[in-house]
Design a protein around this motif. Structure first.
Motif, mmCIF file in Angstrom:
data_model
loop_
_atom_site.group_PDB
_atom_site.id
_atom_site.type_symbol
_atom_site.label_atom_id
_atom_site.label_comp_id
_atom_site.label_asym_id
_atom_site.label_seq_id
_atom_site.Cartn_x
_atom_site.Cartn_y
_atom_site.Cartn_z
ATOM 1 N N TYR A 26 -7.001 5.555 1.035
ATOM 2 C CA TYR A 26 -8.172 6.777 1.323
ATOM 3 C C TYR A 26 -9.097 6.516 0.834
ATOM 4 O O TYR A 26 -10.230 7.169 0.169
ATOM 5 C CB TYR A 26 -7.689 8.012 0.753
ATOM 6 C CG TYR A 26 -6.683 8.117 -0.355
ATOM 7 C CD1 TYR A 26 -7.515 7.519 -1.729
ATOM 8 C CD2 TYR A 26 -5.215 7.183 0.125
ATOM 9 C CE1 TYR A 26 -6.414 7.479 -2.601
ATOM 10 C CE2 TYR A 26 -4.772 7.535 -1.568
ATOM 11 C CZ TYR A 26 -4.976 7.666 -2.684
ATOM 12 O OH TYR A 26 -4.239 6.994 -3.921
ATOM 13 N N CYS A 27 -9.561 4.992 0.109
ATOM 14 C CA CYS A 27 -10.019 4.702 -1.093
ATOM 15 C C CYS A 27 -11.197 3.185 -0.831
ATOM 16 O O CYS A 27 -12.156 3.318 -0.848
ATOM 17 C CB CYS A 27 -9.685 4.385 -2.030
ATOM 18 S SG CYS A 27 -10.553 4.041 -4.063
ATOM 19 N N THR A 65 -12.761 4.156 -16.304
ATOM 20 C CA THR A 65 -11.977 3.898 -14.551
ATOM 21 C C THR A 65 -12.759 2.888 -13.548
ATOM 22 O O THR A 65 -13.174 1.924 -14.390
ATOM 23 C CB THR A 65 -11.614 5.206 -14.103
ATOM 24 O OG1 THR A 65 -11.653 5.893 -12.979
ATOM 25 C CG2 THR A 65 -13.832 6.167 -13.843
ATOM 26 N N GLU A 68 -10.650 -0.870 -10.829
ATOM 27 C CA GLU A 68 -9.972 -0.915 -11.083
ATOM 28 C C GLU A 68 -10.255 -1.555 -12.553
ATOM 29 O O GLU A 68 -9.837 -2.450 -13.095
ATOM 30 C CB GLU A 68 -8.208 -2.146 -10.940
ATOM 31 C CG GLU A 68 -6.830 -1.686 -11.959
ATOM 32 C CD GLU A 68 -6.761 -0.948 -12.610
ATOM 33 O OE1 GLU A 68 -6.012 0.373 -11.882
ATOM 34 O OE2 GLU A 68 -6.528 -0.742 -13.528
ATOM 35 N N THR A 94 -7.264 5.778 -17.212
ATOM 36 C CA THR A 94 -7.427 5.794 -15.408
ATOM 37 C C THR A 94 -6.886 3.927 -15.083
ATOM 38 O O THR A 94 -7.576 3.566 -14.629
ATOM 39 C CB THR A 94 -8.024 6.565 -14.874
ATOM 40 O OG1 THR A 94 -7.558 7.891 -15.112
ATOM 41 C CG2 THR A 94 -7.866 6.908 -13.142
ATOM 42 N N ASN A 157 -0.519 10.822 -11.455
ATOM 43 C CA ASN A 157 -1.353 11.397 -10.413
ATOM 44 C C ASN A 157 -1.196 11.227 -9.127
ATOM 45 O O ASN A 157 -1.238 9.398 -9.143
ATOM 46 C CB ASN A 157 -2.906 11.300 -10.727
ATOM 47 C CG ASN A 157 -3.661 11.611 -11.856
ATOM 48 O OD1 ASN A 157 -3.133 12.394 -12.418
ATOM 49 N ND2 ASN A 157 -4.803 11.393 -12.307
ATOM 50 N N VAL A 159 -1.558 11.856 -5.053
ATOM 51 C CA VAL A 159 -2.979 12.375 -3.628
ATOM 52 C C VAL A 159 -2.171 13.145 -2.973
ATOM 53 O O VAL A 159 -1.131 11.636 -1.893
ATOM 54 C CB VAL A 159 -3.573 11.071 -3.037
ATOM 55 C CG1 VAL A 159 -4.971 11.759 -2.341
ATOM 56 C CG2 VAL A 159 -4.729 10.901 -4.864
ATOM 57 N N ILE A 186 -3.358 15.866 -6.552
ATOM 58 C CA ILE A 186 -4.482 15.880 -6.888
ATOM 59 C C ILE A 186 -5.068 16.026 -4.975
ATOM 60 O O ILE A 186 -4.936 15.000 -4.532
ATOM 61 C CB ILE A 186 -4.954 14.285 -7.838
ATOM 62 C CG1 ILE A 186 -4.770 13.533 -8.796
ATOM 63 C CG2 ILE A 186 -6.988 14.664 -7.481
ATOM 64 C CD1 ILE A 186 -4.892 14.748 -10.024
ATOM 65 N N ILE A 191 -14.502 12.204 0.756
ATOM 66 C CA ILE A 191 -15.027 11.053 -0.408
ATOM 67 C C ILE A 191 -14.782 10.223 0.682
ATOM 68 O O ILE A 191 -13.312 9.498 0.998
ATOM 69 C CB ILE A 191 -15.373 11.096 -1.310
ATOM 70 C CG1 ILE A 191 -16.025 13.036 -2.059
ATOM 71 C CG2 ILE A 191 -16.250 9.826 -2.172
ATOM 72 C CD1 ILE A 191 -16.485 12.856 -3.285
ATOM 73 N N GLY A 194 -11.655 8.759 2.457
ATOM 74 C CA GLY A 194 -10.350 10.018 1.941
ATOM 75 C C GLY A 194 -10.883 11.001 3.914
ATOM 76 O O GLY A 194 -10.808 11.698 3.582
HETATM 77 N N1 SAM Z 1 -8.189 2.367 -9.363
HETATM 78 C C1 SAM Z 1 -7.655 3.186 -10.406
HETATM 79 C C2 SAM Z 1 -6.668 4.500 -9.690
HETATM 80 O O1 SAM Z 1 -6.408 4.029 -9.212
HETATM 81 O O2 SAM Z 1 -5.989 5.012 -11.451
HETATM 82 C C3 SAM Z 1 -9.096 3.624 -10.833
HETATM 83 C C4 SAM Z 1 -9.629 4.433 -9.643
HETATM 84 S S1 SAM Z 1 -9.466 5.669 -9.015
HETATM 85 C C5 SAM Z 1 -11.124 5.815 -7.828
HETATM 86 C C6 SAM Z 1 -9.147 7.263 -9.788
HETATM 87 C C7 SAM Z 1 -8.443 8.261 -8.669
HETATM 88 O O3 SAM Z 1 -8.907 8.508 -7.573
HETATM 89 C C8 SAM Z 1 -7.978 7.676 -8.807
HETATM 90 O O4 SAM Z 1 -6.714 8.577 -8.173
HETATM 91 C C9 SAM Z 1 -7.261 7.981 -7.069
HETATM 92 O O5 SAM Z 1 -6.209 7.599 -6.107
HETATM 93 C C10 SAM Z 1 -8.779 9.232 -6.589
HETATM 94 N N2 SAM Z 1 -9.125 9.127 -5.193
HETATM 95 C C11 SAM Z 1 -9.170 8.205 -4.555
HETATM 96 N N3 SAM Z 1 -10.114 8.622 -3.257
HETATM 97 C C12 SAM Z 1 -9.659 10.057 -3.769
HETATM 98 C C13 SAM Z 1 -10.151 10.704 -3.003
HETATM 99 N N4 SAM Z 1 -10.934 10.899 -1.643
HETATM 100 N N5 SAM Z 1 -9.496 12.187 -2.656
HETATM 101 C C14 SAM Z 1 -9.144 12.265 -3.835
HETATM 102 N N6 SAM Z 1 -8.853 11.653 -5.137
HETATM 103 C C15 SAM Z 1 -8.868 10.015 -4.498
#
Ligand code: SAM
Ligand code: SF4
Length: 325
Positions: A26-27, A65, A68, A94, A157, A159, A186, A191, A194
């Motif tokens: 989702y990222c 953040t 990674e 994070t 955290n 999702v 979360i 976005i 996602g």
């Molecule tokens: N790589 C690190 C991590 O995963 O914690 C930091 C960056 S990551 C983008 C930060 C957080 O954003 C993570 O907890 C991830 O699950 C969350 N995340 C990424 N895409 C998301 C989305 N579309 N909606 C909600 N949370 C999202």
């Protein structure tokens, strides 16, 4: 400082890299991301200089953040330098946890006292499906390494995704039952990638947990630097939290801005509006000039996101790994 709606802005999330050692569906795209050149991202010296200016504006809390953050070399050293900037009260992290085991000691020595680890499942196969990497054990090692420091606040955290990790919510919650760790759900935001998934609601997760563990007590007050509703389930050592930015908007209490790895200061997760700080730094602007620009730009932070509204070019087109979550 105060923005135009009277909100105190005292928190910034700083992304130190777009790169990542996982590929959460989702990222990030499966093939990884277009590599941004080393000189295109802010150097550590530039980040520390900006932190000095942020501190003078009233920023007190900094979250590192990414991408990674721990894949960028020397991250604990950066955390230590930011920690010693006058006015900065805490530097938190994070991370996906993969490299946490090997870097936790250095992070602790640098003064990091709060770590969020993102983890969506405790099932190894499911972890590989979600992150496209077989690294659950490394993440669990990282979590254990962090938990070995009693002075460090650890949050997990998760999702929740419909049809993906549904059978894991109670298992994730059990971490908070057995350890003094907060487990937070979360809400998925529309976005980037996602948009291709469907998140589960706070209400249905809470209902399921209540069926299993009994009626929770709603906790008042703030825990950490962010928003969130926290519950104490009977007999749990830690708390269960919900961060539901879309369905339970907390924009009226928003205290944050974001800095991308390429030095763009974003005012709101959803909008592109902000300022190119890398450009200002590399144009030779003085700290005073950057301070005054930031004062004006942060002052105009939008009132609220409109994730429910139709998309448009004012709205963020970038993926979450570029924004930092
Ligand atoms: N790589 C690190 C991590 O995963 O914690 C930091 C960056 S990551 C983008 C930060 C957080 O954003 C993570 O907890 C991830 O699950 C969350 N995340 C990424 N895409 C998301 C989305 N579309 N909606 C909600 N949370 C999202
Ligand atoms: Fe990497 Fe974090 Fe995005 Fe997963 S959520 S791909 S760990 S940046």
């Amino acid at each position: 400082m105060l923005d135009q709606y009277g909100r105190t802005i005292d928190y910034i999330r700083i992304s130190v890299t777009d790169r990542c050692n996982l590929r959460c569906v989702y990222c990030m795209p499966e093939k990884g991301v277009e590599q941004v050149g080393h000189t295109d991202i802010l150097s550590y010296a530039e980040i520390v200089r900006l932190c000095g200016i942020f501190a003078r504006l009233g920023i007190r809390h900094i979250k590192l953040t990414g991408g990674e953050p721990l894949v960028r070399k020397g991250l604990p050293g950066l955390a230590g330098e930011i920690r010693s900037v006058p006015g900065i009260e805490d530097v938190t992290l994070t991370t996906n946890g993969v490299l946490l085991g090997e870097q936790m000691e250095a992070l602790y020595e640098a003064g990091v006292r709060s770590v969020n680890v993102s983890l969506d499942t405790l099932d190894a196969d499911m972890f590989q499906t979600i992150t496209r990497r077989p690294l659950l054990d490394r993440v669990l090692d990282g979590i254990r390494a962090c938990a070995a420091y009693p002075g460090v606040r650890l949050k997990i955290n998760c999702v929740p995704l419909k049809g993906v990790n549904e059978d894991q919510w109670a298992r994730m919650a059990e971490i908070a039952r057995d350890y003094a760790v907060d487990v937070r759900f979360i809400e998925l935001m529309p976005i980037g990638f996602g948009k291709q998934y469907c998140g589960e609601t706070q209400e249905s997760i809470q209902k399921r947990l209540t069926e299993i563990y009994g009626e929770p007590e709603a906790l008042a007050g703030h825990f950490g630097n962010g928003p969130g509703a926290y519950l104490a389930y009977p007999g749990f050592a830690g708390r269960i939290g919900f961060i539901s930015a879309v369905s339970h908007k907390f924009c009226s209490q928003c205290n944050r801005v974001r800095l991308t790895a390429e030095g763009y200061l974003k005012l709101c997760l959803q909008y592109t509006d902000g300022v190119d700080l890398r450009g200002l730094l590399r144009d030779g602007r003085s700290d005073r000039e950057i301070f005054l620009t930031l004062q004006e730009v942060i002052g105009r932070k939008p009132r609220e996101h409109q994730f429910a509204a139709a998309a448009g070019e004012r709205f963020e087109q970038h993926e979450m790994y570029r924004i930092g979550g």
